[in-house]
Design a protein around this motif. Sequence first.
Motif, PDB file in Angstrom:
ATOM      1  N   GLN A 165       8.269  -3.015  -0.410  1.00 59.60           N
ATOM      2  CA  GLN A 165       7.373  -2.480   0.606  1.00 59.60           C
ATOM      3  C   GLN A 165       6.249  -3.465   0.921  1.00 59.60           C
ATOM      4  OE1 GLN A 165       5.473   1.145  -0.566  1.00 59.60           O
ATOM      5  NE2 GLN A 165       4.242   1.299   1.287  1.00 59.60           N
ATOM      6  N   ILE A 166       5.758  -4.157  -0.095  1.00 60.24           N
ATOM      7  CA  ILE A 166       4.657  -5.090   0.106  1.00 60.24           C
ATOM      8  C   ILE A 166       5.130  -6.386   0.741  1.00 60.24           C
ATOM      9  CG2 ILE A 166       3.073  -6.610  -1.143  1.00 60.24           C
ATOM     10  CD1 ILE A 166       1.982  -3.873  -0.673  1.00 60.24           C
ATOM     11  N   PHE A 167       6.160  -7.004   0.158  1.00 62.48           N
ATOM     12  CA  PHE A 167       6.548  -8.343   0.590  1.00 62.48           C
ATOM     13  C   PHE A 167       7.461  -8.347   1.810  1.00 62.48           C
ATOM     14  CE2 PHE A 167       5.662  -8.837  -4.005  1.00 62.48           C
ATOM     15  CZ  PHE A 167       4.579  -9.684  -3.884  1.00 62.48           C
ATOM     16  N   ASP A 168       8.107  -7.213   2.109  1.00 60.33           N
ATOM     17  CA  ASP A 168       8.955  -7.139   3.297  1.00 60.33           C
ATOM     18  C   ASP A 168       8.291  -6.394   4.441  1.00 60.33           C
ATOM     19  OD1 ASP A 168      10.803  -8.451   1.802  1.00 60.33           O
ATOM     20  OD2 ASP A 168      12.008  -6.688   1.337  1.00 60.33           O
ATOM     21  N   GLY A 169       7.129  -5.760   4.174  1.00 57.21           N
ATOM     22  CA  GLY A 169       6.482  -4.969   5.209  1.00 57.21           C
ATOM     23  C   GLY A 169       5.711  -5.827   6.190  1.00 57.21           C
ATOM     24  N   LYS A 170       5.471  -5.265   7.370  1.00 51.34           N
ATOM     25  CA  LYS A 170       4.691  -5.947   8.388  1.00 51.34           C
ATOM     26  C   LYS A 170       3.207  -5.650   8.176  1.00 51.34           C
ATOM     27  CE  LYS A 170       8.379  -5.681  11.830  1.00 51.34           C
ATOM     28  NZ  LYS A 170       8.750  -5.200  13.164  1.00 51.34           N
ATOM     29  N   SER A 171       2.397  -6.643   8.480  1.00 49.46           N
ATOM     30  CA  SER A 171       0.967  -6.470   8.263  1.00 49.46           C
ATOM     31  C   SER A 171       0.400  -5.344   9.100  1.00 49.46           C
ATOM     32  CB  SER A 171       0.217  -7.771   8.569  1.00 49.46           C
ATOM     33  OG  SER A 171       0.439  -8.169   9.922  1.00 49.46           O
ATOM     34  N   SER A 172       0.934  -5.154  10.328  1.00 49.25           N
ATOM     35  CA  SER A 172       0.418  -4.081  11.176  1.00 49.25           C
ATOM     36  C   SER A 172       0.679  -2.721  10.550  1.00 49.25           C
ATOM     37  CB  SER A 172       1.065  -4.146  12.558  1.00 49.25           C
ATOM     38  OG  SER A 172       2.478  -4.028  12.463  1.00 49.25           O
ATOM     39  N   ASP A 173       1.879  -2.573   9.936  1.00 46.87           N
ATOM     40  CA  ASP A 173       2.183  -1.313   9.266  1.00 46.87           C
ATOM     41  C   ASP A 173       1.242  -1.088   8.098  1.00 46.87           C
ATOM     42  OD1 ASP A 173       4.233  -1.034  11.056  1.00 46.87           O
ATOM     43  OD2 ASP A 173       5.755  -1.859   9.713  1.00 46.87           O
ATOM     44  N   VAL A 174       0.962  -2.181   7.390  1.00 46.59           N
ATOM     45  CA  VAL A 174       0.090  -2.066   6.224  1.00 46.59           C
ATOM     46  C   VAL A 174      -1.307  -1.646   6.642  1.00 46.59           C
ATOM     47  CG1 VAL A 174      -0.990  -3.371   4.365  1.00 46.59           C
ATOM     48  CG2 VAL A 174       1.409  -3.711   4.860  1.00 46.59           C
ATOM     49  N   GLU A 175      -1.826  -2.258   7.715  1.00 44.61           N
ATOM     50  CA  GLU A 175      -3.181  -1.946   8.153  1.00 44.61           C
ATOM     51  C   GLU A 175      -3.284  -0.500   8.630  1.00 44.61           C
ATOM     52  OE1 GLU A 175      -4.077  -6.490   9.717  1.00 44.61           O
ATOM     53  OE2 GLU A 175      -3.992  -4.825  11.111  1.00 44.61           O
ATOM     54  N   GLN A 176      -2.260  -0.024   9.357  1.00 41.98           N
ATOM     55  CA  GLN A 176      -2.338   1.308   9.925  1.00 41.98           C
ATOM     56  C   GLN A 176      -2.084   2.378   8.871  1.00 41.98           C
ATOM     57  OE1 GLN A 176       0.376   1.406  13.210  1.00 41.98           O
ATOM     58  NE2 GLN A 176      -0.692  -0.158  14.371  1.00 41.98           N
ATOM     59  N   GLY A 177      -1.154   2.127   7.967  1.00 38.23           N
ATOM     60  CA  GLY A 177      -0.789   3.140   6.984  1.00 38.23           C
ATOM     61  C   GLY A 177      -1.552   3.080   5.688  1.00 38.23           C
ATOM     62  N   GLY A 178      -2.334   2.049   5.464  1.00 44.07           N
ATOM     63  CA  GLY A 178      -3.056   1.925   4.195  1.00 44.07           C
ATOM     64  C   GLY A 178      -2.116   1.745   3.023  1.00 44.07           C
ATOM     65  N   ALA A 179      -1.012   1.002   3.244  1.00 45.58           N
ATOM     66  CA  ALA A 179      -0.021   0.861   2.175  1.00 45.58           C
ATOM     67  C   ALA A 179      -0.565   0.082   0.982  1.00 45.58           C
ATOM     68  CB  ALA A 179       1.229   0.161   2.722  1.00 45.58           C
ATOM     69  N   TYR A 180      -1.416  -0.894   1.229  1.00 48.19           N
ATOM     70  CA  TYR A 180      -1.953  -1.672   0.113  1.00 48.19           C
ATOM     71  C   TYR A 180      -2.724  -0.788  -0.853  1.00 48.19           C
ATOM     72  CZ  TYR A 180      -0.787  -6.083   2.433  1.00 48.19           C
ATOM     73  OH  TYR A 180      -0.124  -7.134   2.996  1.00 48.19           O
ATOM     74  N   GLN A 181      -3.538   0.085  -0.300  1.00 45.48           N
ATOM     75  CA  GLN A 181      -4.322   0.976  -1.146  1.00 45.48           C
ATOM     76  C   GLN A 181      -3.414   1.902  -1.951  1.00 45.48           C
ATOM     77  OE1 GLN A 181      -7.182   3.269   1.024  1.00 45.48           O
ATOM     78  NE2 GLN A 181      -8.050   4.253  -0.772  1.00 45.48           N
ATOM     79  N   ALA A 182      -2.363   2.405  -1.324  1.00 47.34           N
ATOM     80  CA  ALA A 182      -1.420   3.280  -2.027  1.00 47.34           C
ATOM     81  C   ALA A 182      -0.691   2.522  -3.129  1.00 47.34           C
ATOM     82  CB  ALA A 182      -0.409   3.870  -1.036  1.00 47.34           C
ATOM     83  N   VAL A 183      -0.322   1.273  -2.857  1.00 50.28           N
ATOM     84  CA  VAL A 183       0.384   0.481  -3.861  1.00 50.28           C
ATOM     85  C   VAL A 183      -0.515   0.198  -5.059  1.00 50.28           C
ATOM     86  CG1 VAL A 183       1.360  -1.794  -4.320  1.00 50.28           C
ATOM     87  CG2 VAL A 183       2.037  -0.542  -2.276  1.00 50.28           C
ATOM     88  N   ILE A 184      -1.762  -0.147  -4.808  1.00 51.20           N
ATOM     89  CA  ILE A 184      -2.687  -0.413  -5.910  1.00 51.20           C
ATOM     90  C   ILE A 184      -2.865   0.840  -6.766  1.00 51.20           C
ATOM     91  CG2 ILE A 184      -5.078  -0.980  -6.467  1.00 51.20           C
ATOM     92  CD1 ILE A 184      -5.104  -2.824  -4.042  1.00 51.20           C
ATOM     93  N   ARG A 185      -2.940   2.000  -6.121  1.00 50.61           N
ATOM     94  CA  ARG A 185      -3.059   3.243  -6.877  1.00 50.61           C
ATOM     95  C   ARG A 185      -1.802   3.486  -7.725  1.00 50.61           C
ATOM     96  NH1 ARG A 185      -3.726   6.243  -2.912  1.00 50.61           N
ATOM     97  NH2 ARG A 185      -5.991   6.155  -2.825  1.00 50.61           N
ATOM     98  N   LYS A 186      -0.628   3.218  -7.145  1.00 53.96           N
ATOM     99  CA  LYS A 186       0.616   3.395  -7.884  1.00 53.96           C
ATOM    100  C   LYS A 186       0.725   2.408  -9.042  1.00 53.96           C
ATOM    101  CE  LYS A 186       2.733   6.835  -5.948  1.00 53.96           C
ATOM    102  NZ  LYS A 186       3.075   8.055  -6.744  1.00 53.96           N
ATOM    103  N   ILE A 187       0.258   1.193  -8.838  1.00 54.26           N
ATOM    104  CA  ILE A 187       0.282   0.204  -9.915  1.00 54.26           C
ATOM    105  C   ILE A 187      -0.515   0.716 -11.116  1.00 54.26           C
ATOM    106  CG2 ILE A 187      -0.582  -2.076 -10.594  1.00 54.26           C
ATOM    107  CD1 ILE A 187       0.227  -3.084  -7.842  1.00 54.26           C
ATOM    108  N   GLY A 188      -1.657   1.331 -10.846  1.00 56.97           N
ATOM    109  CA  GLY A 188      -2.446   1.909 -11.931  1.00 56.97           C
ATOM    110  C   GLY A 188      -1.691   3.014 -12.658  1.00 56.97           C
ATOM    111  N   GLN A 189      -0.983   3.859 -11.912  1.00 58.54           N
ATOM    112  CA  GLN A 189      -0.198   4.926 -12.544  1.00 58.54           C
ATOM    113  C   GLN A 189       0.951   4.359 -13.367  1.00 58.54           C
ATOM    114  OE1 GLN A 189       1.007   7.514  -9.352  1.00 58.54           O
ATOM    115  NE2 GLN A 189      -1.074   8.244  -8.937  1.00 58.54           N
ATOM    116  N   TYR A 190       1.632   3.339 -12.837  1.00 62.02           N
ATOM    117  CA  TYR A 190       2.739   2.737 -13.580  1.00 62.02           C
ATOM    118  C   TYR A 190       2.250   2.076 -14.867  1.00 62.02           C
ATOM    119  CZ  TYR A 190       5.289   3.306  -9.157  1.00 62.02           C
ATOM    120  OH  TYR A 190       5.864   3.824  -8.023  1.00 62.02           O
TER     121      TYR A 190
END
Length: 329
Positions: A165-190
């Motif tokens: 999701q991070i390395f194949d995703g488009k930056s526009s999708d990341v900015e609009q969906g807040g995917a980076y923030q969600a991934v960082i939160r998931k990394i903490g849970q993992y």
Amino acid sequence: MLLIHNICPDHGDRLIRRILTTDEPIPKGAVWIDLLKPTSLEDKKIEAHLGVSIPTREEMHDLEPSEIIYTENGAHYMTARVICQSETDVPKLADVTFILTEAALVTVRYDEPGAFGIFLNRATKPDGCGMEPAAVLEGLIEAIVDRAAEVLRGVGDRIDARSRQIFDGKSSDVEQGGAYQAVIRKIGQYEHLISNVRESMVSVERVLLFLSANFKRSKKSASAITPEWRSAIRDVQAIEEHATFISSKLQFMLDATLGLVGLEQNKIIKLFSVVAVVLMPPTLIASIYGMNFKAMPELEWAHGYPMALAMMVVFAILPYLFFRWKKWL
């Protein structure tokens, strides 16, 4: 809840599970007594039946490191931390005390780890479990180790999905969906789940080391039981190494995610800088014509104002086109 497990030779040496009430006597031949959230009356009942001391929930939680594993009156007391609620967002470790005697194995727990369900599915089948308390303990520890390996495999699969999701995703999708923030939160849970697995395996390894060094099932099987414990120890150590590897992948993923967040922030700052440069020529022109000097002949022109507006637009577009040509945008 008082759960009694008997070996039934007439049904292929499999465990038969019964739930006893406080008034019912403990049947003969019970090789595994499972105390799930026991009451004080149930504790006293087992203490009178086997002559062992049943620890309370507070005693299990407040054990000193030297008291986690000990022997008392011929019974071996071992407390391990087992993974519980691993499928939820808030996994935890459950304290489980194993009391191994010659007559029966007693387990004291106040949670329901998935490993116990895995073992029961195996042990209730024909030839799914041995006929001695030590064999039941072996099966339980094996199920705990298998469950830890299954949890790590699931975490690894989820980490791979987040990586894509991070390395194949488009930056526009990341900015609009807040995917980076969600991934960082998931990394903490993992990472929390992986640390639970590692802590659980460390406690299980201590139990296995104690058993391999001190416990002998019987004189006939004394030479055969040690390799089984040692094999389980190797499995535990392999899981610990795997957990360390996955943890390093998580650290790389976190660093990469933070790096990408920095790049996105740089893009925003770069955009603000470009906008400021684009607006500089119109600002300069507006400042000059805002002085209103008498010696300004353009002030008397009929088309002076449209000319000023046109110059502002032209000098705003030219820097933008220049930046695009230089591939700065």
